[in-house]
Motif scaffolding. Structure first.
Motif, PDB file in Angstrom:
ATOM      1  N   ASP A  12       0.861  -1.181   0.000  1.00  7.89           N
ATOM      2  CA  ASP A  12       0.000   0.000   0.000  1.00  7.89           C
ATOM      3  C   ASP A  12       0.901   1.236   0.000  1.00  7.89           C
ATOM      4  O   ASP A  12       1.625   1.485   0.972  1.00  7.89           O
ATOM      5  CB  ASP A  12      -0.924   0.021   1.231  1.00  7.89           C
ATOM      6  N   PHE A  13       0.839   2.003  -1.077  1.00 11.12           N
ATOM      7  CA  PHE A  13       1.706   3.176  -1.224  1.00 11.12           C
ATOM      8  C   PHE A  13       1.003   4.400  -0.672  1.00 11.12           C
ATOM      9  O   PHE A  13      -0.111   4.740  -1.086  1.00 11.12           O
ATOM     10  CB  PHE A  13       2.063   3.381  -2.697  1.00 11.12           C
ATOM     11  N   LYS A  14       1.676   5.062   0.275  1.00  9.73           N
ATOM     12  CA  LYS A  14       1.153   6.284   0.863  1.00  9.73           C
ATOM     13  C   LYS A  14       1.784   7.489   0.160  1.00  9.73           C
ATOM     14  O   LYS A  14       2.879   7.412  -0.376  1.00  9.73           O
ATOM     15  CB  LYS A  14       1.448   6.329   2.363  1.00  9.73           C
ATOM     16  N   SER A  15       1.090   8.612   0.223  1.00 11.42           N
ATOM     17  CA  SER A  15       1.595   9.820  -0.424  1.00 11.42           C
ATOM     18  C   SER A  15       2.801  10.364   0.345  1.00 11.42           C
ATOM     19  O   SER A  15       2.830  10.378   1.582  1.00 11.42           O
ATOM     20  CB  SER A  15       0.491  10.882  -0.478  1.00 11.42           C
ATOM     21  N   VAL A  16       3.796  10.811  -0.394  1.00  4.41           N
ATOM     22  CA  VAL A  16       5.028  11.372   0.174  1.00  4.41           C
ATOM     23  C   VAL A  16       5.168  12.801  -0.326  1.00  4.41           C
ATOM     24  O   VAL A  16       5.059  13.066  -1.534  1.00  4.41           O
ATOM     25  CB  VAL A  16       6.270  10.543  -0.227  1.00  4.41           C
ATOM     26  N   THR A  17       5.374  13.747   0.584  1.00  3.61           N
ATOM     27  CA  THR A  17       5.499  15.162   0.235  1.00  3.61           C
ATOM     28  C   THR A  17       6.874  15.671   0.647  1.00  3.61           C
ATOM     29  O   THR A  17       7.591  15.034   1.422  1.00  3.61           O
ATOM     30  CB  THR A  17       4.406  15.989   0.931  1.00  3.61           C
ATOM     31  N   THR A  18       7.226  16.836   0.128  1.00  2.94           N
ATOM     32  CA  THR A  18       8.520  17.439   0.462  1.00  2.94           C
ATOM     33  C   THR A  18       8.577  17.940   1.901  1.00  2.94           C
ATOM     34  O   THR A  18       9.665  18.179   2.419  1.00  2.94           O
ATOM     35  CB  THR A  18       8.813  18.603  -0.494  1.00  2.94           C
ATOM     36  N   SER A  19       7.422  18.115   2.540  1.00  2.00           N
ATOM     37  CA  SER A  19       7.435  18.547   3.941  1.00  2.00           C
ATOM     38  C   SER A  19       8.092  17.491   4.829  1.00  2.00           C
ATOM     39  O   SER A  19       8.686  17.822   5.859  1.00  2.00           O
ATOM     40  CB  SER A  19       6.010  18.813   4.420  1.00  2.00           C
ATOM     41  N   ALA A  20       8.000  16.212   4.436  1.00  2.00           N
ATOM     42  CA  ALA A  20       8.686  15.163   5.196  1.00  2.00           C
ATOM     43  C   ALA A  20      10.189  15.364   5.169  1.00  2.00           C
ATOM     44  O   ALA A  20      10.885  15.095   6.155  1.00  2.00           O
ATOM     45  CB  ALA A  20       8.324  13.792   4.634  1.00  2.00           C
ATOM     46  N   ALA A  21      10.731  15.837   4.049  1.00  2.00           N
ATOM     47  CA  ALA A  21      12.168  16.118   3.965  1.00  2.00           C
ATOM     48  C   ALA A  21      12.537  17.368   4.752  1.00  2.00           C
ATOM     49  O   ALA A  21      13.618  17.447   5.342  1.00  2.00           O
ATOM     50  CB  ALA A  21      12.585  16.262   2.502  1.00  2.00           C
ATOM     51  N   ARG A  22      11.650  18.365   4.782  1.00  2.00           N
ATOM     52  CA  ARG A  22      11.942  19.596   5.534  1.00  2.00           C
ATOM     53  C   ARG A  22      11.983  19.324   7.036  1.00  2.00           C
ATOM     54  O   ARG A  22      12.831  19.864   7.752  1.00  2.00           O
ATOM     55  CB  ARG A  22      10.891  20.660   5.219  1.00  2.00           C
ATOM     56  N   TYR A  23      11.061  18.515   7.522  1.00  4.01           N
ATOM     57  CA  TYR A  23      11.066  18.206   8.951  1.00  4.01           C
ATOM     58  C   TYR A  23      12.334  17.464   9.363  1.00  4.01           C
ATOM     59  O   TYR A  23      12.798  17.592  10.495  1.00  4.01           O
ATOM     60  CB  TYR A  23       9.838  17.356   9.303  1.00  4.01           C
ATOM     61  N   GLN A  24      12.932  16.703   8.441  1.00  7.54           N
ATOM     62  CA  GLN A  24      14.128  15.931   8.750  1.00  7.54           C
ATOM     63  C   GLN A  24      15.409  16.668   8.382  1.00  7.54           C
ATOM     64  O   GLN A  24      16.490  16.077   8.407  1.00  7.54           O
ATOM     65  CB  GLN A  24      14.077  14.598   8.013  1.00  7.54           C
ATOM     66  N   ASN A  25      15.303  17.960   8.006  1.00  7.47           N
ATOM     67  CA  ASN A  25      16.468  18.793   7.656  1.00  7.47           C
ATOM     68  C   ASN A  25      17.281  18.169   6.522  1.00  7.47           C
ATOM     69  O   ASN A  25      18.517  18.161   6.538  1.00  7.47           O
ATOM     70  CB  ASN A  25      17.364  19.028   8.876  1.00  7.47           C
ATOM     71  N   LEU A  26      16.590  17.634   5.532  1.00 10.53           N
ATOM     72  CA  LEU A  26      17.255  17.052   4.379  1.00 10.53           C
ATOM     73  C   LEU A  26      17.332  18.070   3.249  1.00 10.53           C
ATOM     74  O   LEU A  26      16.528  19.001   3.160  1.00 10.53           O
ATOM     75  CB  LEU A  26      16.504  15.807   3.889  1.00 10.53           C
ATOM     76  N   SER A  27      18.333  17.885   2.402  1.00  7.39           N
ATOM     77  CA  SER A  27      18.500  18.768   1.256  1.00  7.39           C
ATOM     78  C   SER A  27      17.371  18.526   0.254  1.00  7.39           C
ATOM     79  O   SER A  27      17.065  17.382  -0.091  1.00  7.39           O
ATOM     80  CB  SER A  27      19.852  18.516   0.593  1.00  7.39           C
ATOM     81  N   LEU A  28      16.773  19.601  -0.216  1.00  7.60           N
ATOM     82  CA  LEU A  28      15.653  19.502  -1.156  1.00  7.60           C
ATOM     83  C   LEU A  28      16.184  19.354  -2.583  1.00  7.60           C
ATOM     84  O   LEU A  28      15.839  20.122  -3.492  1.00  7.60           O
ATOM     85  CB  LEU A  28      14.737  20.723  -1.041  1.00  7.60           C
ATOM     86  N   ASN A  29      17.030  18.372  -2.765  1.00  3.73           N
ATOM     87  CA  ASN A  29      17.596  18.077  -4.078  1.00  3.73           C
ATOM     88  C   ASN A  29      16.771  16.951  -4.702  1.00  3.73           C
ATOM     89  O   ASN A  29      16.736  15.841  -4.174  1.00  3.73           O
ATOM     90  CB  ASN A  29      19.050  17.659  -3.941  1.00  3.73           C
ATOM     91  N   PRO A  30      16.109  17.206  -5.829  1.00  4.40           N
ATOM     92  CA  PRO A  30      15.249  16.148  -6.401  1.00  4.40           C
ATOM     93  C   PRO A  30      16.001  14.876  -6.753  1.00  4.40           C
ATOM     94  O   PRO A  30      15.449  13.782  -6.645  1.00  4.40           O
ATOM     95  CB  PRO A  30      14.662  16.822  -7.652  1.00  4.40           C
ATOM     96  N   SER A  31      17.249  14.999  -7.180  1.00  5.18           N
ATOM     97  CA  SER A  31      17.999  13.799  -7.554  1.00  5.18           C
ATOM     98  C   SER A  31      18.303  12.914  -6.357  1.00  5.18           C
ATOM     99  O   SER A  31      18.481  11.705  -6.507  1.00  5.18           O
ATOM    100  CB  SER A  31      19.303  14.202  -8.246  1.00  5.18           C
TER     101      SER A  31
END
Length: 458
Positions: free
Chosen positions: A225-244
């Motif tokens: 079951d695939f859940k939706s993934v958004t960029t806010s999950a990366a922001r909360y984890q202090n990850l670089s918003l690099n699409p690659s």
């Protein structure tokens, strides 16, 4: 015992499916399930009669064991499907199947089809012949799609065990009119055609692969079951918003971004929200980095490269002071110690000095002096000049009228001058002849010197 017939692992003992190495699933580690209730001795009377069956690409479905067949995990069984029959492998049975059906919201009603029998060798051979047609059919179908110029991507083909139907899995961004394609495929391969559109995540799960973590893709091993993934999950984890870096092999955001999101959200509850720089006497401090689990925050004064770390409690205290109009001395302390110099004033003086020396006067470049001609040497001049130049001779003899001629001593008589001139080395430009003056022989015997004892005036 030997290993599986397809992967040829060559293991000495069979584990898991207990099918003596002839499971032939071609995906031994895909969508595996562990029956952790198998050793608890549940009564056979109350055993749940629905079995979970796994098909190609990790697809799973539920069938009813109406004949109460003694099934084992990994057994190939012939199941009832619309317009024919198909072969799958038992992946789960018992009370865990009831829990999985409740999780997926599948009702236990008459729509659930049944299991015919355990597959025989003849059934498996016929199914293998149908599977051998999948790769040629996939290549030919891609050529037909290119000829028809359809905006779709064909990823997999699955033949039914009775060799009467084929399911084509494709992905597309927009809606595709494939009515003409179905006619061409049906006449080309003489089968019934079913087109099934899947998402890019499901396509990656069917194809499989290795992720950047070094393990098999989660979508091809255990995620169904695939859940939706958004960029806010990366922001909360202090990850670089690099699409690659954030996208997986399917081109979408990685599913693993949701794995640790709950832990980060619970840790962020005690972290203060800094919306503007902190005001201190040392300067305005801007937030640069936050360590959520160590509860440390790094600030820099006036966009300086030096970062200063303080804990979250100190940040909350400074925020309360700024809200009341109080400005602390710096990030670490509220007031300076006794005898401590004003750091802000000292920094201003240093900045003024830097500006002063940065705008200093540039030194003027000196003009190169004109090179004078090389003066003629005492014995005939320089090699690059004419040795018998009349003009150079006159300049040499008339250097300074006060000093007179070096070759003539006014106190000596003509006889002494003539004798001294005779002792000088002859001037010449012959090869092998030196132009330098001969030094007196210091090793000669003074007894043989004829001029010994004579004065210059004699």
């Amino acid at each position: 015992m030997s290993g599986c017939t397809n992967c040829s692992t060559g293991t000495s003992a069979v584990g898991g499916c207990q099918n003596n190495g002839s499971c032939g699933t071609s995906d031994c580690n895909k969508m595996n399930a562990f029956d952790w209730l198998s050793h608890m001795g549940i009564p056979e009377v109350d055993k749940f009669d629905i079995v979970e069956i796994k098909f190609k690409g990790g697809r799973k479905d539920y069938f009813r064991n109406t004949g109460l067949l003694p099934l084992t995990t990994g057994d190939p069984v012939v199941v009832d499907v619309p317009n024919g029959h198909h072969i799958g492998y038992v992946s789960l049975q018992g009370e865990l199947v009831r829990l999985q059906m409740q999780k997926r919201k599948i009702k236990n009603d008459d729509n659930i089809l049944g299991i015919y029998r355990i597959a025989t060798e003849k059934d498996l051979e016929k199914w293998q012949e149908a599977k051998n047609r999948e790769i040629p059919t996939l290549y030919r179908s891609k050529q037909i799609i290119e000829e028809l110029k359809l905006g779709m991507k064909l990823s997999d083909v699955e033949y039914q065990a009775d060799n009467s139907k084929a399911t084509f899995y494709y992905s597309a961004d927009d809606r595709v009119d494939f009515r003409e394609l179905i006619k061409v495929l049906a006449s080309e391969f003489k089968i019934r055609v079913e087109m099934r559109q899947i998402s890019l995540r499901q396509e990656a799960g069917r194809l499989g692969g290795i992720g950047v973590c070094g393990r098999e893709l989660c979508c091809s091993t255990w995620i169904h079951d695939f859940k939706s993934v958004t960029t806010s999950a990366a922001r909360y984890q202090n990850l670089s918003l690099n699409p690659s870096k954030l996208s997986g092999q399917c081109g979408r955001l990685k599913c693993c971004l949701n794995f640790e999101l709950d832990s980060y959200l619970s840790a962020l509850e005690d972290i203060p929200n800094v919306e503007k720089p902190l005001l201190t006497e040392a300067g305005s401090a801007k937030l640069q980095k936050t360590d959520i689990f160590r509860r440390l925050m790094w600030f820099s004064y006036n966009d300086d490269n030096n970062w200063h770390s303080i804990d979250c409690d100190r940040v909350k205290m400074i925020l309360d002071q700024n809200a009341k109009g109080i400005t602390p001395y710096n990030l670490q302390q509220d007031k300076p110690f006794e005898g401590e110099f004003d750091q802000n004033k000292n920094n201003q003086d240093l900045e003024l000095l830097d500006k002063k020396f940065a705008q200093g006067k540039r030194k003027k470049k000196r003009k190169p002096k004109s090179k004078k001609p090389y003066a003629a040497s005492r014995e005939g001049g320089a090699p690059n000049q004419e040795p018998h130049d009349k003009r150079n001779r006159n300049q040499k003899n008339n250097r300074n009228p006060k000093k007179g001629n070096r070759n003539q001593n006014p106190q000596e008589n003509p006889a002494q001058a003539q004798g001294r001139a005779g002792q000088q080395a002859p001037k010449g430009k012959n090869k092998g002849q030196s132009n330098k003056r001969r030094r007196p022989n210091r090793n000669r015997n003074p007894k043989n010197d004829p001029n010994k004892g004579k004065s210059d005036g004699q």
